[in-house]
Design an enzyme around this catalytic site. Structure first.
Site, mmCIF file in Angstrom:
data_model
loop_
_atom_site.group_PDB
_atom_site.id
_atom_site.type_symbol
_atom_site.label_atom_id
_atom_site.label_comp_id
_atom_site.label_asym_id
_atom_site.label_seq_id
_atom_site.Cartn_x
_atom_site.Cartn_y
_atom_site.Cartn_z
ATOM 1 N N HIS A 96 0.851 -1.185 0.000
ATOM 2 C CA HIS A 96 0.000 0.000 0.000
ATOM 3 C C HIS A 96 0.892 1.241 0.000
ATOM 4 C CE1 HIS A 96 -3.848 -1.957 1.842
ATOM 5 N NE2 HIS A 96 -3.297 -2.733 0.920
ATOM 6 N N CYS A 103 -6.093 1.948 5.826
ATOM 7 C CA CYS A 103 -6.765 0.745 6.311
ATOM 8 C C CYS A 103 -6.185 0.371 7.675
ATOM 9 C CB CYS A 103 -6.583 -0.404 5.316
ATOM 10 S SG CYS A 103 -4.878 -1.029 5.225
ATOM 11 N N GLU A 114 0.873 3.814 1.821
ATOM 12 C CA GLU A 114 1.302 4.225 3.156
ATOM 13 C C GLU A 114 2.486 3.401 3.657
ATOM 14 O OE1 GLU A 114 -1.772 3.421 2.064
ATOM 15 O OE2 GLU A 114 -3.293 4.158 3.445
ATOM 16 N N CYS A 156 -2.406 -0.450 7.548
ATOM 17 C CA CYS A 156 -1.568 0.748 7.438
ATOM 18 C C CYS A 156 -1.600 1.557 8.724
ATOM 19 C CB CYS A 156 -2.012 1.592 6.250
ATOM 20 S SG CYS A 156 -1.684 0.762 4.671
#
Length: 148
Positions: free
Chosen positions: A56, A86, A58, A89
């Site tokens: 991801h 999410c 992040e 993260c």
């Protein structure tokens, strides 16, 4: 254009990363990490490209920023991300002790704010809804295109 060093300015840069992710067939999420007004990481989702569910924007931004700083804590940093992080993260952001998280669009299905327990570090500041309309529209357009 937004004022230099404003949350909107940095979010616009994250939005550019998200647009690049969309062009590459990734879910359009972009992230920028800033420390003392200096951009130390710019990333985008790469889960398809890397065949890695943890890639991801992040997570990649945390890794790049920690590498740049030479340490695992990001206390003096701000993460600008186009979509609410999410739970995965948020956990990584907790452990990095990031100073501030600024996000654009809310994630009504998988966002960390859906969890009742606080997932970010207690000292982490959060600002929601920066360039929300632009970020939400990019996501809607991406998923609409996938469905047609």
């Amino acid at each position: 254009m937004y004022p230099l060093f404003s949350d909107e300015y940095y979010m616009q840069l994250a939005l550019y990363e998200a647009e690049a992710a969309a062009e590459a067939g990734e879910i359009p999420v972009g992230a920028v990490v800033v420390c003392q007004r200096k951009i130390i990481a710019k990333t985008r989702n790469q889960t398809e490209q890397l065949t890695d569910v943890t890639a991801h924007a992040e997570i990649l931004a945390i890794t790049a920023a920690a590498s740049y700083l030479g340490g695992k804590y990001l206390r003096d940093c701000t993460l600008y991300v186009t979509l609410e992080p999410c739970v995965m993260c948020a956990g990584a952001l907790y452990w990095s002790q990031i100073g501030k998280v600024v996000y654009g669009a809310s994630d009504e299905k998988r966002g960390f704010s859906l969890v009742k327990q606080p997932l970010l570090h207690p000292k982490t500041l959060v600002r929601r809804g920066v360039l929300e309309e632009e970020n939400t529209q990019l996501l809607k357009n991406f998923f609409l295109k996938l469905r047609t």
